[in-house]
Design an enzyme around this catalytic site. Structure first.
Site, PDB file in Angstrom:
ATOM      1  N   LYS A  15       1.843   7.608  -2.628  1.00 24.87           N
ATOM      2  CA  LYS A  15       2.393   7.647  -1.268  1.00 24.87           C
ATOM      3  C   LYS A  15       3.817   7.105  -1.187  1.00 24.87           C
ATOM      4  CE  LYS A  15      -1.096   5.152   0.120  1.00 24.87           C
ATOM      5  NZ  LYS A  15      -1.919   5.199  -1.089  1.00 24.87           N
ATOM      6  N   GLN A 221      -3.514   1.895   0.668  1.00 22.40           N
ATOM      7  CA  GLN A 221      -4.821   2.232   0.086  1.00 22.40           C
ATOM      8  C   GLN A 221      -5.128   3.720   0.344  1.00 22.40           C
ATOM      9  OE1 GLN A 221      -5.010  -0.974   2.212  1.00 22.40           O
ATOM     10  NE2 GLN A 221      -4.108  -1.705   0.337  1.00 22.40           N
TER      11      GLN A 221
END
Length: 421
Positions: A15, A221
């Site tokens: 990400k 996460q």
């Protein structure tokens, strides 16, 4: 309006690079949950940087960065990160803001995390031991200290009161490690934090939205680690899905526009917990080796396996994903054959749904095979260059999920991201 970018697997989807890529298109990047258990890897001037708490837009001079109220913040980690950012010539004080409602991770939270994990023996959940869980427990238990409390004269009194409560818990767990050095470092970091722009986060971000600014909410996460919808109890302590944006930043649901989901071209997981497509053979080892699959935060080797479309479909559903980014596609370049999980066999029953409690079930993944492309793709810059067999792999995933892969990442560099029309 607010766009959301989050992970759809068990974290480590890449990400950080993707946020960094999109950051120039936004005026504000905001972290909405998680803590220093996150590890978002970027490459700045060809140098690797791992951000744990600072939003990934910090290296863009004209981008504002907000640490939202849904985050649990470790002042010590923040200080270290700021020193790393400063080494690149970035004035972090200029564009980094912290919500006053953000909860603090105390030294005793870290101690409690360690003591709790040690007490579980073989039932460890794979905690990063950063104090995340205990900090969120104090938040829900209405005991926690927040960033805004730093400006209160009674902060030290509040801290001592909470520390004494934690010490009783530590005693009950037979944890007697000296944390005085942690405390000294903690209070030094608190003084450092007072130099920051501490704001009323919800008013701050909504004012930017009213001004027509573009906001990107950055998740930490992955969706399968969500405290409600993940593989409980092997989950994190926050809501990692798109709904967490509303509570983690103080924005209304109708303000959310695009939900950009990030997935690897295969699957990885760090720590314990169910992983139906995990490979325990040479193929799994090869995925780990080629993909350099070791935790950015913990350094632990990641468990590796084929892409799980049952779990990915579930994540797309609960997040309302509108666009997909597939990362590490180049890792699959070397394989003759690729597989994807299209359903689970639970006992003698076939299902395409995520079971309530995966840890109590014997799950066998049903796999569909694809021919590998056996072509080095890391130098490709356009969709037209991609091998036909790779396009078939991507097309099948698009059809299965009902959401299209709009970008394919084929390497760690900023320029290694192919847009798919």
């Amino acid at each position: 309006m607010v766009d959301v970018l989050l992970g759809l697997q068990w974290g480590d989807e890449g990400k950080g690079k993707i946020v960094d890529y999109f950051a120039p298109n936004y005026d504000l990047i905001a972290r909405f949950q998680g803590g220093p258990n996150a590890g978002h890897t970027l490459y700045v001037n060809d140098k690797k940087v791992v951000l744990h708490q600072i939003p990934s837009g910090i290296f863009h001079e004209n981008t504002i960065n907000l640490i939202g109220n849904g985050v649990v913040l470790d002042p010590v980690t923040l200080r270290r990160e700021c020193e790393t950012v400063k080494a690149f010539g970035i004035d972090y004080r200029k564009n980094l803001f912290i919500s006053e409602r953000t909860h603090l991770i105390l030294p005793t939270h870290r101690a409690l995390d360690k003591a709790s994990e040690l007490s579980k023996g073989n039932d460890k959940i794979g905690s990063t031991l950063k104090g995340i869980g205990p900090a969120y427990m104090d938040k829900t238990g209405r005991n926690g200290l927040r960033v805004g409390d730093l400006l209160d004269k009674s902060f030290t009194t509040q801290y001592i009161r909470l520390r004494l409560k934690h010490q009783k818990l530590l005693d009950s767990l037979n944890f007697h490690e000296d944390i005085s050095a942690w405390e000294e470092e903690f209070f030094e970091a608190l003084e450092f934090m007072k130099e920051f722009k501490i704001v009323n986060g919800e008013y701050f971000i909504n004012e930017k939205i009213r001004e027509g600014k573009k906001v990107l909410a950055e998740g930490a996460q992955g969706s399968m680690l969500d405290v409600d919808f993940g593989t409980f109890p092997f989950v994190t302590s926050s809501n990692t899905i798109s709904a967490g944006v509303c509570t983690g930043l103080g924005v209304a649901p109708q303000k959310i526009r695009e939900v950009i989901g990030v997935t690897k071209a295969y699957c990885t997981r760090v720590g314990s917990g169910p992983f139906p497509t995990e490979l325990h053979d040479e193929t799994g080892e090869e995925l780990r080796r080629i993909g350099n699959e070791f935790g950015a935060t913990t350094g632990r080797p990641r468990r590796c396996g084929w892409i799980d479309l049952v779990a990915l479909n579930f994540a797309c559903m609960v997040n309302g994903v509108t666009k997909l980014v597939m990362t590490k596609a180049d890792v699959l370049d070397a394989f003759d054959e690729l597989k994807v999980c299209t359903s689970y066999m639970v006992g003698d029953k076939k299902t395409m749904a995520i079971p309530f409690q995966m840890t109590r079930l014997a799950i066998t993944p049903e796999l569909k095979s694809f021919k590998g492309w056996k072509t080095a793709t890391d130098s490709f810059r356009s969709a037209g260059e991609l091998p036909a067999t790779m396009k078939e792999y991507v097309s099948f995933i698009n059809t299965y999920l009902g959401v299209n892969i709009n970008y394919i990442s084929n390497g760690p560099g900023r320029e290694q991201l192919i847009e798919i029309q």
